[in-house]
Design an enzyme around this catalytic site. Structure first.
Site, short mmCIF file in Angstrom:
data_model
loop_
_atom_site.label_atom_id
_atom_site.label_comp_id
_atom_site.label_asym_id
_atom_site.label_seq_id
_atom_site.Cartn_x
_atom_site.Cartn_y
_atom_site.Cartn_z
N TRP A 131 0.85 -1.40 -0.10
CA TRP A 131 -0.12 -0.04 -0.08
C TRP A 131 0.82 1.25 0.05
O TRP A 131 0.55 2.30 -0.66
CB TRP A 131 -0.85 0.03 1.07
CG TRP A 131 -2.01 -1.05 1.15
CD1 TRP A 131 -2.04 -2.21 2.12
CD2 TRP A 131 -2.83 -1.47 0.09
NE1 TRP A 131 -3.05 -2.94 1.62
CE2 TRP A 131 -3.73 -2.60 0.41
CE3 TRP A 131 -3.48 -0.46 -1.06
CZ2 TRP A 131 -4.64 -2.92 -0.27
CZ3 TRP A 131 -4.39 -1.05 -1.83
CH2 TRP A 131 -5.13 -2.35 -1.39
N ASP A 201 -1.40 6.68 6.41
CA ASP A 201 -2.31 5.59 6.06
C ASP A 201 -2.63 4.84 7.50
O ASP A 201 -1.52 3.95 7.76
CB ASP A 201 -1.80 4.97 4.69
CG ASP A 201 -3.02 3.96 4.35
OD1 ASP A 201 -3.96 3.77 5.17
OD2 ASP A 201 -2.89 3.19 3.35
N LYS A 225 -11.38 -1.99 7.25
CA LYS A 225 -10.60 -2.73 7.86
C LYS A 225 -11.08 -2.84 9.55
O LYS A 225 -11.54 -3.97 10.05
CB LYS A 225 -9.20 -2.38 7.89
CG LYS A 225 -8.70 -2.14 6.35
CD LYS A 225 -8.59 -3.25 5.73
CE LYS A 225 -8.53 -3.31 4.06
NZ LYS A 225 -7.36 -2.62 3.48
C1 LIG Z 1 -7.00 -1.77 2.21
C2 LIG Z 1 -5.76 -0.81 2.47
C3 LIG Z 1 -5.95 0.05 1.44
C4 LIG Z 1 -6.74 0.32 0.07
O1 LIG Z 1 -8.17 0.53 0.66
P1 LIG Z 1 -9.14 0.70 -0.45
O2 LIG Z 1 -10.18 1.33 0.24
O3 LIG Z 1 -9.63 -0.49 -0.99
O4 LIG Z 1 -8.78 1.84 -1.46
C5 LIG Z 1 -4.99 1.09 1.55
N1 LIG Z 1 -3.85 1.21 2.57
C6 LIG Z 1 -4.11 0.38 3.65
C7 LIG Z 1 -3.25 0.14 4.64
C8 LIG Z 1 -4.91 -1.02 3.26
O5 LIG Z 1 -4.99 -1.95 4.31
#
Ligand SMILES: *Cc1c(COP(=O)(O)O)cnc(C)c1O
Length: 390
Positions: A131, A201, A225
């Site tokens: 990511w 993030d 998540k």
């Molecule tokens: C799942 C995830 C993403 C992507 O998320 P989307 O909502 O599908 O764009 C980005 N960063 C992390 C750390 C993730 O676990």
């Protein structure tokens, strides 16, 4: 440790209220819930789902579902205001930070971050997984994004030393993915950004432990998540970083100022998702807040990591000091055993343990809503599997 059967059947009384008579006889089949170790979309608190079910047809006397409601209506106004207030209280978000409920997934913020912040067109990225790498690649579209540290040399199985990085003097920000969902590592110490704003993030560790927001310029994550349903992204942004001075060509919707000025109601927000997130915030408060969650998450993760460290069959794939409390990758030794484990676990009611397609093996995601009993059931099953494959 209890060695109870993994598959549990728990009543969901609220659902019965909604669906009315006639469901009782089918309840066994309908109400069997598995332990869901999916990395995302992921397990949600049962209490939250049951309450949402009980409000499905008639949200608190409105005569309609939240799904059917105008986002400009009074009940929805209260839902989004209460969600923000509860989140602020949970995390301790100071007044000079804005909370935005956005769409487009965390992946869309990969672009929104440089579009809103890259005044000098320079940004430093710490690449610790898939990511972070995607965010880094996206930033390169807009300017000079530099990878100032990486753990790709060892398949992202550790967090690089970030105490004395070569931060670019003109960097607009330093970027991390704080918890690496796929590889199962976490920054337990934030990088020394040498005074630059930190952008993180936090999709897969959001609200898993207390945080000091003031150490971040921007903290954002997808809800699916550790918080709520897919479709909601929560961004917590220091106010001075929300400006009209964005990169030329930035779409109106991706400009944080558009969203902030409209209190996340510039257009139709992901209303039902925000409603569920609000319920999860209340649930977290009822659980004792983020300190209590951290305690529980540490205990749950320790059950699994202690087992892995003692096992002769299974092993964790991540450097110990960088282990995530949320995503626990492990292997059983070879691909056939891994596949057998995943299949047998599924049959026992332990679902979604297959590792990410890019790494193989197994991964147990044990987010806030995964009960301790779920981790105990997993460990008991792993123990049984190990005995059978000696
Ligand atoms: C799942 C995830 C993403 C992507 O998320 P989307 O909502 O599908 O764009 C980005 N960063 C992390 C750390 C993730 O676990």
């Amino acid at each position: 440790m209890t060695n109870h059967p993994a598959r549990v059947r728990r009543g969901a009384p609220a659902a019965r209220n909604v669906l009315g008579r006639g469901t009782e006889e089918r309840e066994g089949a309908r109400m069997a819930r598995v332990y869901n170790f999916s990395a995302g979309p992921a397990v949600l608190p049962e209490e939250v789902l049951a309450e949402a079910a009980s409000e499905m047809l008639d949200y608190r006397g409105s005569g309609m579902s939240v799904m059917e409601m105008s986002h400009r209506s009074k009940p929805f106004g209260e839902i989004i205001e209460n969600a923000e207030a509860d989140l602020r209280e949970l995390v301790g978000i100071p007044d000079n930070y804005r909370v935005l409920f956005l769409q487009g997934g965390a992946s869309q913020q990969f672009a929104a971050v440089p579009m809103n912040l890259m005044k000098n067109r320079v940004a430093d990225y710490i690449v610790t997984g898939a990511w972070a790498k995607k965010a880094f690649k996206e930033a390169k579209i807009f300017g000079d994004a530099r990878a100032i540290a990486s753990s790709e040399d060892e398949t992202f199985s550790y967090i690089p030393d970030c105490s004395d990085l070569d931060v670019s003097p003109d960097a607009d920000y330093v970027y991390i993915c704080e918890n690496n969902t796929i590889y199962g590592t976490k920054f337990h110490t934030l990088p020394n950004t040498k005074g630059k704003d930190l952008v993180a993030d936090v999709s897969s560790c959001f609200l898993s432990e207390p945080v000091d927001i003031t150490r971040y310029g921007v903290m954002y994550g997808g809800a699916q998540k550790n918080i709520g349903p897919a479709g909601v992204v929560i961004s917590i942004i220091r106010e001075d970083l929300i400006t009209d001075d964005v990169l030329e060509g930035t779409p109106t919707m991706l400009k944080w100022k558009t969203q902030a000025d409209a209190n996340s109601l510039y257009n139709t927000p992901p209303a039902y998702g925000i409603y569920i997130c609000g319920k999860v915030f209340k649930w977290l408060k009822d659980q004792g807040g983020l300190e209590a969650m951290q305690q529980r998450n540490q205990e749950k993760a320790a059950l699994l990591y202690d087992f892995l460290d003692a096992s002769k069959l299974f092993r964790g794939t991540v450097r110990k000091e960088d282990r995530s409390l949320m995503n626990v990758p492990f292997v059983a030794g070879d691909a056939d055993l891994d596949a057998a484990f995943v299949a047998e676990a599924k049959a026992a009611g332990l679902e979604n343990l297959k590792g990410h397609r890019s790494v193989g093996g197994m991964r147990a995601s044990i987010y806030n809503a995964m009960p301790r009993a779920g981790v105990e059931a997993l460990v008991a099953f792993m123990d049984k599997f190990e005995q059978a494959h000696k």
